[in-house]
Design a protein around this motif. Structure first.
Motif: not given
Length: 316
Positions: A192-198, A230-240, A300-304
């Motif tokens: 399902a539609a999502h953003g990655d955590i990392n 490879l398909m490479i995307n930005v995760g939420d940690m880097l966006s934040r 990062a640990g708290e966010f994960l």
């Protein structure tokens, strides 16, 4: 942007300053505008890719009762097997139509992190499975290091800014099996539609239609890689961390047309995580009068942990 840009990592590591700067500009622009690139020039040799897919398919072909003995309770699915339908996207009740495996970090020279991270799970029935998985993990981690170096330069940081955070980072290699669909799914899709955590995700197996990316207009774009990309995307940690300067883009894996329901799909994402102590506080270089600080300070640990609870992989 209505298509996924393609870049070549060989430009960045070529020793040619012009090519290196060109790569930095191209990947920086792509990540600001759509959050995805297709990347050539990575460190995965064709033989390694072939061996990894062979081992992964062999594992998922094992009887369910064999696979389930590698499903380890109490660790939020961070290592070993996660059975079909267990994971759901944030805000979704329906489980995704997939089963998967997790390889985690192979810690070097850090007893503290060896205790912090769960131990990798050994598959007794497949003597090459863990060896091939570890080699692929290392090559994807190496590729990710150079991508992050390019992004550090794009942001105006020291080139090696991220290095200290990703050595022994809490990264995950996740071979996924989307089994054949046997009946009309009510609400569920393969992912399902999502953003990655990392920080960033490096995806193997994006050939063929299935992965879709949502652009800024809300339109879904097919993201189809070439066999050597490879398909490479930005995760939420880097966006934040970058105050949304680099975009974590919503994406999904749609179900195939009915005539292809009888086929499996395999994909293998590598989720690049930093060490848990990394502060994801918004970078000063990403704050100005037009872009005030958007996020509270967090590690990062708290966010994960927050996100794993939201995904249903850790119970409160």
């Amino acid at each position: 942007m209505n298509s996924i840009p393609s870049v070549n990592l060989n430009d960045f590591i070529s020793g040619d300053d012009h090519k290196k700067q060109k790569f930095v500009q191209e990947i920086g622009k792509a990540y600001e505008e759509i959050g995805f690139v297709a990347l050539k020039g990575h460190f995965l040799e064709d033989d390694l890719v072939e061996n990894l897919y062979s081992e992964v398919k062999s594992f998922f072909s094992l009887p369910l009762e064999v696979k389930q003995k590698y499903e380890i309770p109490g660790i939020g699915g961070q290592r070993g097997y996660v059975s079909f339908g267990k994971e759901s996207a944030k805000g979704k009740k329906e489980g995704d139509l997939k089963e998967f495996w997790h390889f985690g970090q192979y810690v070097e020279n850090n007893p503290k992190l060896e205790k912090e991270y769960p131990t990798n799970v050994i598959v007794e029935e497949l003597p090459e499975f863990n060896k091939v998985g570890k080699e692929a993990y290392r090559m994807l981690e190496k590729t990710a290091k150079y991508v992050l170096r390019a992004l550090a330069l794009h942001l105006g940081l020291e080139e090696t800014y991220f290095d200290k955070y990703i050595i022994n980072g809490n990264s995950i290699l996740r071979p996924i099996h989307y089994p054949p669909i046997t009946e009309e799914p009510k609400e569920a899709v393969r992912a399902a539609a999502h953003g990655d955590i990392n920080l960033i995700t490096l995806l193997m197996g994006a050939q063929g239609r299935g992965l879709q990316v949502q652009n800024h207009k809300g339109e879904w774009i097919d993201a189809i890689a070439q066999p050597d990309e490879l398909m490479i995307n930005v995760g939420d940690m880097l966006s934040r961390h970058t105050n949304n300067k680099l975009k974590s883009t919503i994406h999904q894996v749609i179900n195939p047309p009915r005539e292809l329901w009888g086929t499996s799909r395999y994909s293998i994402p590598f989720f690049m995580h930093p060490i848990s102590e990394m502060k994801l506080d918004v970078l000063d270089v990403c704050i100005d009068e037009n872009n005030p600080k958007k996020f509270d300070d967090i590690t990062a640990g708290e966010f994960l942990t927050e996100r794993l609870i939201e995904l249903g992989l850790i119970k409160k």
